[in-house]
Write a protein that holds these residues in place. Sequence first.
Motif, mmCIF file in Angstrom:
data_model
loop_
_atom_site.group_PDB
_atom_site.id
_atom_site.type_symbol
_atom_site.label_atom_id
_atom_site.label_comp_id
_atom_site.label_asym_id
_atom_site.label_seq_id
_atom_site.Cartn_x
_atom_site.Cartn_y
_atom_site.Cartn_z
ATOM 1 N N GLU A 101 0.815 -1.207 0.000
ATOM 2 C CA GLU A 101 0.000 0.000 0.000
ATOM 3 C C GLU A 101 0.850 1.259 0.000
ATOM 4 N N ARG A 102 2.040 1.182 0.604
ATOM 5 C CA ARG A 102 2.928 2.335 0.755
ATOM 6 C C ARG A 102 4.338 1.813 1.009
ATOM 7 N N PRO A 103 5.348 2.664 1.053
ATOM 8 C CA PRO A 103 6.708 2.179 1.299
ATOM 9 C C PRO A 103 6.836 1.328 2.560
ATOM 10 N N ALA A 104 6.122 1.692 3.622
ATOM 11 C CA ALA A 104 6.207 0.916 4.861
ATOM 12 C C ALA A 104 5.741 -0.518 4.656
ATOM 13 N N SER A 105 4.759 -0.728 3.779
ATOM 14 C CA SER A 105 4.275 -2.085 3.507
ATOM 15 C C SER A 105 5.367 -2.920 2.843
ATOM 16 N N ALA A 106 6.037 -2.328 1.854
ATOM 17 C CA ALA A 106 7.124 -3.048 1.184
ATOM 18 C C ALA A 106 8.264 -3.327 2.162
ATOM 19 N N LEU A 107 8.593 -2.347 2.988
ATOM 20 C CA LEU A 107 9.661 -2.529 3.968
ATOM 21 C C LEU A 107 9.331 -3.667 4.925
ATOM 22 N N LYS A 108 8.104 -3.720 5.376
ATOM 23 C CA LYS A 108 7.678 -4.785 6.295
ATOM 24 C C LYS A 108 7.899 -6.163 5.670
ATOM 25 N N SER A 155 19.910 -4.842 8.258
ATOM 26 C CA SER A 155 20.299 -3.449 8.034
ATOM 27 C C SER A 155 19.345 -2.819 7.031
ATOM 28 N N ILE A 156 18.804 -1.649 7.364
ATOM 29 C CA ILE A 156 17.817 -0.976 6.511
ATOM 30 C C ILE A 156 18.323 0.409 6.148
ATOM 31 N N ARG A 157 18.215 0.767 4.877
ATOM 32 C CA ARG A 157 18.548 2.113 4.411
ATOM 33 C C ARG A 157 17.361 2.674 3.644
ATOM 34 N N LEU A 158 16.997 3.917 3.977
ATOM 35 C CA LEU A 158 15.860 4.566 3.338
ATOM 36 C C LEU A 158 16.295 5.899 2.756
ATOM 37 N N SER A 159 15.646 6.293 1.677
ATOM 38 C CA SER A 159 15.814 7.626 1.106
ATOM 39 C C SER A 159 14.438 8.233 0.897
ATOM 40 N N ALA A 160 14.271 9.467 1.377
ATOM 41 C CA ALA A 160 13.001 10.187 1.247
ATOM 42 C C ALA A 160 11.840 9.379 1.811
ATOM 43 N N GLY A 161 12.048 8.796 2.989
ATOM 44 C CA GLY A 161 10.978 8.039 3.629
ATOM 45 C C GLY A 161 10.599 6.766 2.908
ATOM 46 N N PHE A 170 -1.452 9.225 -4.167
ATOM 47 C CA PHE A 170 -2.104 9.087 -2.866
ATOM 48 C C PHE A 170 -1.098 8.868 -1.730
ATOM 49 N N LEU A 171 0.183 8.744 -2.080
ATOM 50 C CA LEU A 171 1.184 8.632 -1.032
ATOM 51 C C LEU A 171 1.334 9.961 -0.317
ATOM 52 N N ARG A 172 1.718 9.905 0.936
ATOM 53 C CA ARG A 172 1.843 11.115 1.737
ATOM 54 C C ARG A 172 3.255 11.689 1.606
ATOM 55 N N SER A 173 3.555 12.691 2.406
ATOM 56 C CA SER A 173 4.856 13.347 2.314
ATOM 57 C C SER A 173 5.965 12.386 2.747
ATOM 58 N N ALA A 174 7.203 12.741 2.390
ATOM 59 C CA ALA A 174 8.348 11.900 2.754
ATOM 60 C C ALA A 174 8.450 11.753 4.271
ATOM 61 N N ARG A 175 8.124 12.835 4.996
ATOM 62 C CA ARG A 175 8.202 12.769 6.462
ATOM 63 C C ARG A 175 7.176 11.792 7.024
ATOM 64 N N ALA A 176 5.952 11.824 6.485
ATOM 65 C CA ALA A 176 4.909 10.916 6.973
ATOM 66 C C ALA A 176 5.231 9.467 6.622
ATOM 67 N N ALA A 222 7.857 8.164 8.963
ATOM 68 C CA ALA A 222 7.295 7.822 10.276
ATOM 69 C C ALA A 222 6.652 6.443 10.244
ATOM 70 N N ALA A 223 5.962 6.119 9.148
ATOM 71 C CA ALA A 223 5.336 4.798 9.028
ATOM 72 C C ALA A 223 6.401 3.702 8.925
ATOM 73 N N CYS A 224 7.479 3.979 8.191
ATOM 74 C CA CYS A 224 8.564 3.000 8.078
ATOM 75 C C CYS A 224 9.238 2.774 9.428
ATOM 76 N N LEU A 225 9.463 3.840 10.177
ATOM 77 C CA LEU A 225 10.090 3.719 11.496
ATOM 78 C C LEU A 225 9.224 2.889 12.431
ATOM 79 N N ASP A 226 7.908 3.074 12.351
ATOM 80 C CA ASP A 226 7.002 2.293 13.189
ATOM 81 C C ASP A 226 7.091 0.807 12.854
ATOM 82 N N VAL A 227 7.183 0.478 11.559
ATOM 83 C CA VAL A 227 7.321 -0.919 11.142
ATOM 84 C C VAL A 227 8.602 -1.528 11.706
ATOM 85 N N VAL A 228 9.704 -0.799 11.601
ATOM 86 C CA VAL A 228 10.984 -1.316 12.095
ATOM 87 C C VAL A 228 10.916 -1.542 13.597
ATOM 88 N N LYS A 229 10.321 -0.606 14.327
ATOM 89 C CA LYS A 229 10.215 -0.753 15.782
ATOM 90 C C LYS A 229 9.413 -1.994 16.158
#
Length: 585
Positions: free
Chosen positions: A21-28, A43-49, A157-163, A166-173
């Motif tokens: 659905e969004r970058p966080a979904s793929a990261l998960k 090890s995870i590396r992200l660019s622009a959220g 429909f994707l949100r800003s890089a900052r948002a 935040a979703a990616c960080l929540d997945v990692v946590k």
Amino acid sequence: MSIRRLPSELINRIAAGEVVERPASALKELIENGLDAGAGAVSIRLSAGGLDRIEVADDGSGMTPADMRLALERHATSKLPDDAIEAVTSFGFRGEALPSIASVSRLTLESRVRGAEGWRTKIDHGVAEEEGPAALPPGTRVRVEALFDKVPARRKFLRSARAEYAACLDVVKRLAMARPDVAFALEHDGRTILSLHPAEPPKRVAELLSHELDRHGLGIDCVRNGIRLTGVVSLPTFNRGMADQQYLFVNSRPVKDRLLVGSLRAAYRDLLARDRHPVAALFVEVPTDEVDINVHPAKTEVRFRDPAAVRGLIVGGLRTALDEAGHRSVARDQFAQPAAWQVEPVEPAEPRLWSGPASDSAGARAVVADLSMDFLPQGRASIADPVAPSEPAYPLGIARGQVAATYIVAEAADGLVIVDQHAAHERLVLERMRAATRGHEVARQALLVPDVVEMEETDCDRIEDAAADLLRLGLEIDRFGPTSILVRAVPAALGKTDVSGLLNDLAAELSELGTALSLGEKLDHVAATIACHGSVRAGRVLSVAEMNALLREIEVTPHSGQCNHGRPTWVKLGHGEIEKLFGRR
């Protein structure tokens, strides 16, 4: 129009709509693949959220070139050696993630099995571009770029890089909490965000949640009917305006399940205001044949064979821990700023009430204008109470006075305690009322003419199934046809109430949470209102004996650390904090 078989590229894009659905979904999905491969470090590396690039590297078992090609086909997986899907313990098992991600991005998959050569495969939005040897340590590295670049309907429909970050960080946590035995490293735009070494579960949770939870948290560990609940929750007075720090796990799988969220809310129901949320990390361990994880492609929802048992364990376990916490409250830290304090020698003062200008060793003089000014005390003169004799060390200390006829000031062995007398007594009165009615049915007021409430048939079924529980809360109902409920009595404490609205609220909660919270909340609200009006008011002067009696009752009453609205009833300033305020530290 004739029926046609869809091409595989289109099938993958359709599947990606559910899985990615969004970058966080793929990261998960990528992190879960690494964990399922037996990785000891991720090890995870992200660019622009994650909008520009997601890279996940692990030191797991790796894949051969043949397995890499097969992994990019739909429903190909190594996690189901047989057909026993109900016994699966891995994070993934559907075989949809990699082909779905590859169909909506540029994906580079590199992997190496120990003792063999590494291999690379590149896919551009579902089309294979190249493959060949690759240099990398044993394990797998996946890089995802230009996510949804060729799917503008999804990209916009994707949100800003900052948002998205935040979703990616929540997945990692969440995944780091689920697997504390694995090291995690997260880098965003070249900046290191997380660097976690393998640790015991409590230490990993403490690293990822608020550090204040060490002082303001409660450990949970209970077992019932083969189900185990562990974790940590916050004191009611340590809460947040959002539920963004509630982490729930079932068999080490991060989930966002309505039953678990509702159970957590029910445990804190009468301890927090409706717009406040506790901090929690709860781990539920259930036999694999008692839970269904194949509910949604995202695998964040589960179904329990016996949801009532799971809910009862969570609510009961948390309430027991909160009851045992007794009068504990959050001692708000005082952030004194003792900058530029100068330490000067202090000479013994002479026993005099007032003197003229004093001279010091340096010859400087302190000039006081108009020495004839009247320096009479401006406060109320009264006979001082004798200092209380030495008594056993009480947690909240001994009352020393009252400020503004509202706050009790007490001296404890480890600091100064300030008590809001109205808020504290309000909670004490409410707990007395609950203790008096515990184990008894709520008093009912029979309606002279029973009300008939029209509802959807499914809502009527839910209300009818919960009739016994509702009766204990004072609501007497009968089924009155397929789409009607007959209300014969309501809780007497509610007085005149909107019966139709009450039943519709109960039906909605039964549907969403599996339990009727609103009726209990309404009764608690009435009891809280009675307690508020029947408690000691702010502005009332109390004697020392009354203040000490109030302190002693607070110490032995459950939940007395917060008032009926979730605010703290007392705060403590430790000796160290007081010294900071005066620049002694």
